[in-house]
Scaffold this active site. Sequence first.
Site, PDB file in Angstrom:
ATOM      1  N   ASP A 126      -3.987  -4.384   1.947  1.00 17.57           N
ATOM      2  CA  ASP A 126      -3.547  -5.508   2.773  1.00 17.57           C
ATOM      3  C   ASP A 126      -4.669  -5.997   3.691  1.00 17.57           C
ATOM      4  O   ASP A 126      -5.503  -5.212   4.153  1.00 17.57           O
ATOM      5  CB  ASP A 126      -2.323  -5.075   3.606  1.00 17.57           C
ATOM      6  CG  ASP A 126      -1.583  -6.277   4.176  1.00 17.57           C
ATOM      7  OD1 ASP A 126      -1.730  -7.389   3.636  1.00 17.57           O
ATOM      8  OD2 ASP A 126      -0.847  -6.098   5.171  1.00 17.57           O
ATOM      9  N   HIS A 179      -9.060 -12.778  -1.272  1.00 19.65           N
ATOM     10  CA  HIS A 179      -8.566 -12.033  -2.434  1.00 19.65           C
ATOM     11  C   HIS A 179      -9.720 -11.694  -3.386  1.00 19.65           C
ATOM     12  O   HIS A 179      -9.753 -10.619  -3.976  1.00 19.65           O
ATOM     13  CB  HIS A 179      -7.495 -12.840  -3.169  1.00 19.65           C
ATOM     14  CG  HIS A 179      -6.249 -13.036  -2.347  1.00 19.65           C
ATOM     15  ND1 HIS A 179      -5.638 -11.997  -1.678  1.00 19.65           N
ATOM     16  CD2 HIS A 179      -5.523 -14.138  -2.068  1.00 19.65           C
ATOM     17  CE1 HIS A 179      -4.571 -12.460  -1.037  1.00 19.65           C
ATOM     18  NE2 HIS A 179      -4.486 -13.762  -1.239  1.00 19.65           N
ATOM     19  N   SER A 229       6.882  -8.062  -5.526  1.00 19.78           N
ATOM     20  CA  SER A 229       7.988  -8.934  -5.947  1.00 19.78           C
ATOM     21  C   SER A 229       8.162 -10.073  -4.945  1.00 19.78           C
ATOM     22  O   SER A 229       8.589 -11.177  -5.308  1.00 19.78           O
ATOM     23  CB  SER A 229       9.304  -8.151  -5.986  1.00 19.78           C
ATOM     24  OG  SER A 229       9.153  -6.903  -6.590  1.00 19.78           O
ATOM     25  N   LEU A 288      -9.934   8.936 -14.598  1.00 22.25           N
ATOM     26  CA  LEU A 288      -9.098   8.433 -13.499  1.00 22.25           C
ATOM     27  C   LEU A 288      -7.999   7.539 -14.077  1.00 22.25           C
ATOM     28  O   LEU A 288      -8.283   6.651 -14.879  1.00 22.25           O
ATOM     29  CB  LEU A 288      -9.943   7.613 -12.513  1.00 22.25           C
ATOM     30  CG  LEU A 288      -9.169   6.932 -11.381  1.00 22.25           C
ATOM     31  CD1 LEU A 288      -8.758   7.945 -10.311  1.00 22.25           C
ATOM     32  CD2 LEU A 288     -10.001   5.826 -10.725  1.00 22.25           C
TER      33      LEU A 288
HETATM   34  C1  IPE Z   1       2.056  -5.977   0.586  1.00 26.97           C
HETATM   35  O1  IPE Z   1       1.371  -6.819   1.440  1.00 26.97           O
HETATM   36  C2  IPE Z   1       1.820  -6.338  -0.841  1.00 26.97           C
HETATM   37  C3  IPE Z   1       0.462  -6.148  -1.343  1.00 26.97           C
HETATM   38  C4  IPE Z   1      -0.540  -5.639  -0.696  1.00 26.97           C
HETATM   39  C5  IPE Z   1       0.263  -6.561  -2.702  1.00 26.97           C
HETATM   40  P1  IPE Z   1       2.055  -8.089   2.123  1.00 26.97           P
HETATM   41  O2  IPE Z   1       1.012  -8.704   2.958  1.00 26.97           O
HETATM   42  O3  IPE Z   1       2.671  -8.949   1.087  1.00 26.97           O
HETATM   43  O4  IPE Z   1       3.204  -7.424   2.992  1.00 26.97           O
HETATM   44  P2  IPE Z   1       4.019  -8.039   4.210  1.00 26.97           P
HETATM   45  O5  IPE Z   1       4.535  -9.370   3.768  1.00 26.97           O
HETATM   46  O6  IPE Z   1       3.083  -8.170   5.366  1.00 26.97           O
HETATM   47  O7  IPE Z   1       5.082  -7.029   4.487  1.00 26.97           O
HETATM   48  C1  IPE Z   2      -2.983  -8.424   0.529  1.00 24.22           C
HETATM   49  O1  IPE Z   2      -3.611  -9.237   1.456  1.00 24.22           O
HETATM   50  C2  IPE Z   2      -3.082  -8.987  -0.864  1.00 24.22           C
HETATM   51  C3  IPE Z   2      -1.808  -9.475  -1.405  1.00 24.22           C
HETATM   52  C4  IPE Z   2      -0.655  -9.416  -0.828  1.00 24.22           C
HETATM   53  C5  IPE Z   2      -1.871 -10.104  -2.711  1.00 24.22           C
HETATM   54  P1  IPE Z   2      -2.816 -10.396   2.212  1.00 24.22           P
HETATM   55  O2  IPE Z   2      -2.978 -11.642   1.432  1.00 24.22           O
HETATM   56  O3  IPE Z   2      -1.436  -9.984   2.472  1.00 24.22           O
HETATM   57  O4  IPE Z   2      -3.639 -10.483   3.547  1.00 24.22           O
HETATM   58  P2  IPE Z   2      -3.060 -10.773   5.002  1.00 24.22           P
HETATM   59  O5  IPE Z   2      -2.044  -9.696   5.283  1.00 24.22           O
HETATM   60  O6  IPE Z   2      -2.448 -12.124   4.987  1.00 24.22           O
HETATM   61  O7  IPE Z   2      -4.249 -10.676   5.879  1.00 24.22           O
HETATM   62 MG    MG Z   3      -0.553  -9.040   4.057  1.00 25.01          MG
END
Ligand code: IPE
Ligand code: IPE
Ligand code: MG
Length: 237
Positions: A11, A28, A57, A122
């Site tokens: 995240d 990303h 999801s 792995l």
């Molecule tokens: C969780 O991150 C999903 C992934 C890292 C793929 P999110 O950024 O989507 O989670 P929330 O919305 O902050 O809970």
């Molecule tokens: C996690 O990074 C990647 C995915 C959920 C695909 P975020 O896109 O949620 O990054 P923040 O949380 O907005 O910084």
């Molecule tokens: Mg996030």
Amino acid sequence: MVPHHIAIVMDGNGRWATRRLLPRLAGHRQGMESLRRCIRACAERGVAVLTVFAFSSENWNRPAEEVSGLMDLLAGALTREVPQLVADGVRVHFVGAREGLSDKVRQGLAQAEQATAANSRLILNICFNYGGRWDIAQAAARLAQQGEAITEASLGRALALAHVPDPDLLIRTGGELRLSNFLLWQAAYTELYFCDTLWPDFDEAALDEALADYVRRERRFGRTSEQLAQGAQPEAV
Ligand code: IPE
Ligand code: IPE
Ligand code: MG
């Protein structure tokens, strides 16, 4: 001891980009680089299984442009990265609902699984279009359809991650203190580690900090410290 199985909620990509006045997709893309580095670092440290949360999801709720950007990023990475994954002995498993994904993404996932099937250094589980609730529900539905009794053991065998033991360590980068629907069943006794580092910045040193923290944990699985000191095996069941 190095954890056998590490799970990661990757995240913070969006914030990493926003802080640099870049579009979220740039975050990303950088996150993908970070994953590449992390896979290599885990293999070098003797981690046997790495499970990463790449698209939940609930991430369908994001702006259409970001969702399609993430799909393209995955499809591109799958074809580009496979030779290196093969060279590094990484076996890829896709974990998630294939329904709802484009043919291109589905084909890429199947090809990556096939091309890496003989590797064993792995195991890399990529959770994509995955949710812990989806997994439990699909497992229960399958058992019901087959007329099988639902027990902890049968449900565990029907889950999407049945091919690996439960994670020993779950890392969430980006500072949020929640699971966001990741590994709800499998994380029952997993050690949780949260750090503020944004995923694109999560490097070998950050991984080693998490590993050092893990080593200091006492995994009791319901037992007492005294029992462990007397040699009871620290196992889940
Ligand atoms: C969780 O991150 C999903 C992934 C890292 C793929 P999110 O950024 O989507 O989670 P929330 O919305 O902050 O809970
Ligand atoms: C996690 O990074 C990647 C995915 C959920 C695909 P975020 O896109 O949620 O990054 P923040 O949380 O907005 O910084
Ligand atoms: Mg996030």
